[in-house]
Motif scaffolding. Structure first.
Motif, mmCIF file in Angstrom:
data_model
loop_
_atom_site.group_PDB
_atom_site.id
_atom_site.type_symbol
_atom_site.label_atom_id
_atom_site.label_comp_id
_atom_site.label_asym_id
_atom_site.label_seq_id
_atom_site.Cartn_x
_atom_site.Cartn_y
_atom_site.Cartn_z
ATOM 1 N N VAL A 172 0.930 -0.992 0.092
ATOM 2 C CA VAL A 172 -0.264 -0.177 -0.077
ATOM 3 C C VAL A 172 0.973 1.297 0.064
ATOM 4 O O VAL A 172 1.712 1.335 0.728
ATOM 5 N N THR A 173 0.436 2.213 -0.581
ATOM 6 C CA THR A 173 1.286 3.526 -0.801
ATOM 7 C C THR A 173 0.871 4.332 0.320
ATOM 8 O O THR A 173 -0.357 4.680 0.538
ATOM 9 N N LEU A 174 1.994 4.764 1.193
ATOM 10 C CA LEU A 174 1.690 5.541 2.420
ATOM 11 C C LEU A 174 2.085 6.832 2.087
ATOM 12 O O LEU A 174 3.082 7.456 1.583
ATOM 13 N N LEU A 175 1.091 7.952 2.205
ATOM 14 C CA LEU A 175 1.188 9.418 1.890
ATOM 15 C C LEU A 175 1.499 10.126 3.367
ATOM 16 O O LEU A 175 0.363 9.710 4.165
ATOM 17 N N CYS A 176 2.269 10.814 3.793
ATOM 18 C CA CYS A 176 2.366 11.479 4.851
ATOM 19 C C CYS A 176 2.324 13.006 4.857
ATOM 20 O O CYS A 176 3.155 13.630 4.002
ATOM 21 N N LEU A 177 1.599 13.431 5.747
ATOM 22 C CA LEU A 177 1.623 14.885 5.816
ATOM 23 C C LEU A 177 2.717 15.153 7.000
ATOM 24 O O LEU A 177 2.884 14.864 8.096
ATOM 25 N N ARG A 178 4.039 16.176 6.332
ATOM 26 C CA ARG A 178 4.913 16.423 7.316
ATOM 27 C C ARG A 178 4.686 17.403 8.314
ATOM 28 O O ARG A 178 3.557 18.084 8.254
ATOM 29 N N ARG A 179 5.467 17.201 9.403
ATOM 30 C CA ARG A 179 5.043 17.929 10.583
ATOM 31 C C ARG A 179 5.513 19.580 10.269
ATOM 32 O O ARG A 179 6.327 19.819 9.359
ATOM 33 N N PRO A 180 4.737 20.459 10.904
ATOM 34 C CA PRO A 180 5.118 21.824 10.812
ATOM 35 C C PRO A 180 6.545 21.950 11.409
ATOM 36 O O PRO A 180 7.059 21.299 12.284
#
Length: 256
Positions: free
Chosen positions: A227-235
């Motif tokens: 499964v492709t994992l998409l991550c929102l980076r931390r501020p």
């Protein structure tokens, strides 16, 4: 440096795992603790903590300033989630203005190889050019934005806390009841895999919640299932200390 024995009244911001650990640690020294959480769910997690004053509220900079002037805490410990940037900024500014001791607790990041994005809009833009089901594990804050994705009703499954108000909000936005997975974490590797398999997910969207937030289990589940994992980076953060560093600092002050 202020001796720990002078810390008689400590304020902890956040309902995170780190916050709960810090509360237990500090109370071992007989220190009075007040903790501020943003939601009723955060308040519920602290019900087992005896002799701790819990404030369920969302404060801006002036709100923190008014509270700190009134209570005169000896130490403010900011243990909010890595993505609660606004709360951190407001609390820190109020402490600086009042010259109140402030410590920021930061969560250690997990080393992983995934697709990383700086905004929700970037993630949606990427997903727009894909096909297949999506498991969202980012919480309820940004779910309105994901309704802009074509065929979001059919493609998106949401893992969220079992809170009635939040469930009603998602249904009003057009999400399907059958696509709401309402559970409280943490989630094991096997449970992550089971969920991804159940909905036949091709994509998983997350935030870097660190080790204590179950990031390693998400990464490994996605890897094993392809499964492709998409991550929102931390501020970006200006720095702080992790739990072990805080414990060490506290002990040094105690014996200093």
């Amino acid at each position: 440096m202020k001796n720990v024995m002078m810390f008689k009244n400590v304020f902890v911001l956040g309902g995170t795992t780190e916050a709960r650990k810090i509360i237990s640690f500090v109370r071992n020294y007989g220190i009075q603790v007040t903790v501020s959480v943003a939601t009723t769910y955060g308040e519920e997690l602290l019900e087992e903590e005896k002799d701790v004053q819990v404030l369920q509220q969302r404060l801006d900079e002036s709100g923190f300033e008014a509270l700190f002037k009134k209570q005169q805490y000896d130490l403010v410990i900011d243990a909010t989630h890595p993505y609660a940037k606004e709360a951190t900024q407001n609390c820190k500014k109020a402490c600086e203005k009042l010259e109140m001791p402030y410590k920021r607790i930061v969560r250690e990041e997990v080393e992983h190889r995934i697709l990383s994005f700086s905004s929700v809009e970037e993630i949606i833009s990427y997903l727009e050019n894909t096909q297949g089901n999506i498991l969202l594990t980012t919480g309820s804050k940004d779910l309105q934005a994901y309704t802009k994705l074509t065929h979001f009703k059919e493609r998106i499954y949401i893992r969220m806390l079992p809170m009635a108000k939040s469930i009603d909000e998602q249904l009003e936005r057009g999400y399907l009841m059958s696509h709401l997975i309402c559970m409280q974490g943490p989630f094991s590797l096997e449970l992550n895999k089971a969920m991804l398999n159940q909905i036949q997910a091709r994509y998983m969207v997350t935030k870097d919640s660190g080790t204590v937030g179950g990031m390693e289990e998400k990464v490994e589940a996605a890897r094993q299932l392809g499964v492709t994992l998409l991550c929102l980076r931390r501020p970006d953060e200006e720095g702080g200390m992790n739990l072990q560093q805080f414990y060490k600092w506290f002990e040094e002050v105690k014996h200093g």
